[in-house]
Design a protein around this motif. Sequence first.
Motif, mmCIF file in Angstrom:
data_model
loop_
_atom_site.group_PDB
_atom_site.id
_atom_site.type_symbol
_atom_site.label_atom_id
_atom_site.label_comp_id
_atom_site.label_asym_id
_atom_site.label_seq_id
_atom_site.Cartn_x
_atom_site.Cartn_y
_atom_site.Cartn_z
ATOM 1 N N VAL A 132 0.874 -1.176 0.000
ATOM 2 C CA VAL A 132 0.000 0.000 0.000
ATOM 3 C C VAL A 132 0.906 1.219 0.000
ATOM 4 O O VAL A 132 1.673 1.434 0.947
ATOM 5 C CB VAL A 132 -0.921 0.005 1.236
ATOM 6 N N LEU A 133 0.857 2.013 -1.049
ATOM 7 C CA LEU A 133 1.746 3.163 -1.158
ATOM 8 C C LEU A 133 1.177 4.336 -0.365
ATOM 9 O O LEU A 133 -0.005 4.666 -0.509
ATOM 10 C CB LEU A 133 1.918 3.556 -2.630
ATOM 11 N N PRO A 134 2.001 4.985 0.464
ATOM 12 C CA PRO A 134 1.489 6.080 1.297
ATOM 13 C C PRO A 134 1.056 7.296 0.496
ATOM 14 O O PRO A 134 0.153 8.030 0.909
ATOM 15 C CB PRO A 134 2.676 6.411 2.214
ATOM 16 N N GLY A 135 1.711 7.568 -0.644
ATOM 17 C CA GLY A 135 1.321 8.701 -1.481
ATOM 18 C C GLY A 135 1.768 10.047 -0.955
ATOM 19 O O GLY A 135 1.404 11.084 -1.515
ATOM 20 N N THR A 136 2.577 10.062 0.120
ATOM 21 C CA THR A 136 3.039 11.340 0.673
ATOM 22 C C THR A 136 4.142 11.960 -0.175
ATOM 23 O O THR A 136 4.284 13.176 -0.224
ATOM 24 C CB THR A 136 3.544 11.131 2.114
ATOM 25 N N SER A 137 4.950 11.118 -0.814
ATOM 26 C CA SER A 137 5.998 11.594 -1.722
ATOM 27 C C SER A 137 6.451 10.409 -2.569
ATOM 28 O O SER A 137 6.192 9.251 -2.221
ATOM 29 C CB SER A 137 7.197 12.169 -0.954
ATOM 30 N N ALA A 138 7.128 10.711 -3.681
ATOM 31 C CA ALA A 138 7.647 9.631 -4.519
ATOM 32 C C ALA A 138 8.664 8.801 -3.742
ATOM 33 O O ALA A 138 8.710 7.579 -3.873
ATOM 34 C CB ALA A 138 8.274 10.220 -5.784
ATOM 35 N N ARG A 139 9.471 9.480 -2.918
ATOM 36 C CA ARG A 139 10.461 8.745 -2.120
ATOM 37 C C ARG A 139 9.776 7.750 -1.196
ATOM 38 O O ARG A 139 10.186 6.584 -1.105
ATOM 39 C CB ARG A 139 11.301 9.713 -1.296
ATOM 40 N N ASP A 140 8.722 8.187 -0.484
ATOM 41 C CA ASP A 140 8.028 7.304 0.445
ATOM 42 C C ASP A 140 7.393 6.126 -0.290
ATOM 43 O O ASP A 140 7.379 5.002 0.219
ATOM 44 C CB ASP A 140 6.960 8.075 1.215
ATOM 45 N N VAL A 195 8.779 6.834 -9.905
ATOM 46 C CA VAL A 195 9.919 7.579 -10.448
ATOM 47 C C VAL A 195 9.425 8.708 -11.334
ATOM 48 O O VAL A 195 9.943 9.836 -11.284
ATOM 49 C CB VAL A 195 10.853 6.635 -11.244
ATOM 50 N N ARG A 196 8.422 8.442 -12.144
ATOM 51 C CA ARG A 196 7.870 9.479 -13.027
ATOM 52 C C ARG A 196 7.316 10.644 -12.202
ATOM 53 O O ARG A 196 7.520 11.823 -12.550
ATOM 54 C CB ARG A 196 6.778 8.878 -13.907
ATOM 55 N N ARG A 197 6.619 10.345 -11.115
ATOM 56 C CA ARG A 197 6.097 11.412 -10.252
ATOM 57 C C ARG A 197 7.239 12.211 -9.636
ATOM 58 O O ARG A 197 7.147 13.442 -9.504
ATOM 59 C CB ARG A 197 5.215 10.821 -9.149
ATOM 60 N N ALA A 198 8.318 11.513 -9.249
ATOM 61 C CA ALA A 198 9.461 12.216 -8.662
ATOM 62 C C ALA A 198 10.078 13.187 -9.663
ATOM 63 O O ALA A 198 10.494 14.294 -9.301
ATOM 64 C CB ALA A 198 10.509 11.204 -8.197
ATOM 65 N N ILE A 199 10.144 12.793 -10.926
ATOM 66 C CA ILE A 199 10.678 13.688 -11.960
ATOM 67 C C ILE A 199 9.744 14.871 -12.155
ATOM 68 O O ILE A 199 10.184 16.030 -12.225
ATOM 69 C CB ILE A 199 10.870 12.911 -13.279
ATOM 70 N N GLU A 200 8.447 14.604 -12.242
ATOM 71 C CA GLU A 200 7.467 15.677 -12.461
ATOM 72 C C GLU A 200 7.447 16.664 -11.301
ATOM 73 O O GLU A 200 7.222 17.866 -11.497
ATOM 74 C CB GLU A 200 6.075 15.066 -12.650
ATOM 75 N N GLN A 201 7.703 16.193 -10.080
ATOM 76 C CA GLN A 201 7.681 17.049 -8.902
ATOM 77 C C GLN A 201 9.045 17.671 -8.599
ATOM 78 O O GLN A 201 9.205 18.380 -7.600
ATOM 79 C CB GLN A 201 7.197 16.239 -7.696
ATOM 80 N N GLY A 202 10.036 17.362 -9.440
ATOM 81 C CA GLY A 202 11.356 17.950 -9.258
ATOM 82 C C GLY A 202 12.181 17.315 -8.162
ATOM 83 O O GLY A 202 13.188 17.896 -7.733
ATOM 84 N N GLU A 203 11.801 16.126 -7.698
ATOM 85 C CA GLU A 203 12.566 15.463 -6.637
ATOM 86 C C GLU A 203 13.845 14.827 -7.184
ATOM 87 O O GLU A 203 14.834 14.701 -6.459
ATOM 88 C CB GLU A 203 11.710 14.399 -5.952
ATOM 89 N N GLY A 248 22.301 10.690 -5.716
ATOM 90 C CA GLY A 248 22.788 10.825 -7.076
ATOM 91 C C GLY A 248 21.719 11.203 -8.074
ATOM 92 O O GLY A 248 22.025 11.507 -9.244
ATOM 93 N N LEU A 249 20.464 11.167 -7.641
ATOM 94 C CA LEU A 249 19.360 11.470 -8.550
ATOM 95 C C LEU A 249 18.828 12.892 -8.400
ATOM 96 O O LEU A 249 18.037 13.342 -9.228
ATOM 97 C CB LEU A 249 18.195 10.500 -8.272
ATOM 98 N N ARG A 250 19.280 13.603 -7.373
ATOM 99 C CA ARG A 250 18.756 14.945 -7.137
ATOM 100 C C ARG A 250 19.070 15.883 -8.292
ATOM 101 O O ARG A 250 20.098 15.737 -8.949
ATOM 102 C CB ARG A 250 19.354 15.531 -5.840
ATOM 103 N N PRO A 251 18.184 16.839 -8.535
ATOM 104 C CA PRO A 251 18.450 17.822 -9.598
ATOM 105 C C PRO A 251 19.749 18.561 -9.339
ATOM 106 O O PRO A 251 20.105 18.871 -8.197
ATOM 107 C CB PRO A 251 17.260 18.770 -9.502
ATOM 108 N N ARG A 252 20.516 18.817 -10.400
ATOM 109 C CA ARG A 252 21.776 19.541 -10.279
ATOM 110 C C ARG A 252 21.532 21.029 -10.216
ATOM 111 O O ARG A 252 20.609 21.566 -10.837
ATOM 112 C CB ARG A 252 22.680 19.225 -11.466
ATOM 113 N N ASP A 253 22.364 21.724 -9.462
ATOM 114 C CA ASP A 253 22.233 23.192 -9.344
ATOM 115 C C ASP A 253 22.669 23.866 -10.655
ATOM 116 O O ASP A 253 23.570 23.385 -11.334
ATOM 117 C CB ASP A 253 23.117 23.704 -8.188
#
Length: 253
Positions: A132-140, A195-203, A248-253
């Motif tokens: 059951v996915l919590p849906g609080t964040s892509a990481r969670d 993963v797609r949600r994490a990209i869309e949300q900028g995570e 290693g996946l975080r957006p680069r500055d």
Amino acid sequence: MSRQDGGTPGTPEPHEDVRDPLPCGTSGATGPGSGEPALGPGATAPGPGATASGPGGAAPARRGRPRSEGVEQAVFDAIVGLLEEGVPLAELSIERIARTAGVGKATLYRRWAGKEELLVDLMRSVEPPEPVLPGTSARDDLVALLESMRERGLAKRNSALLHNVFAQMRHYPKLWDAYHATVIEPRRRLGRDAVRRAIEQGEIRGDLDIEFVNDLLTAPLLLRTVIRPGGSLEPGLAEQVVDAVWEGLRPRD
């Protein structure tokens, strides 16, 4: 002792909720028999059967076979019992399963298209439930998915049945493909969606391939459950993997 399975496809048979006891004598059933390939193409189900009615239209009461609400469990118990006795997958014909469960072959074919579908359903019934996915964040969500992989790995280690069936499944491509399509691929799809949600949300960075990122996250769990089946599956491993890869996946500055 052999059983009378209830007639040819298209011929009405007794209502499956209450079944006849196993009679003695030669089997008069047609369709797949004990000589069929145990993991070959499944036969098509017989056509809809009419309900046998007694006086007043009510189905006559009979004894000797499980009622419909218990048929699935009786079938699963029969397969588990045969496997625990050492019967290999190659010898698990529909006829043998039905005979052991005390139901007709037609009953199995109404529920499952063939042996592959039946065995996949059995595997799903003894594995841990879908996460059951919590849906609080892509990481969670990804942590929850990897935690479910860790739990399934532990279940396979602790269950002789799961370990035995998984070891044999590799020798039957059709069964393995069915398991992959109905169990593994839907779980991988959940990971790709997270993963797609994490990209869309900028995570995480948007220049990375979604399938590749999903592989990076799941590979450590697969390594410890498949390639190194004795590898550590300690609590907290899911968070450790996600957080290590996340850097290693975080957006680069």
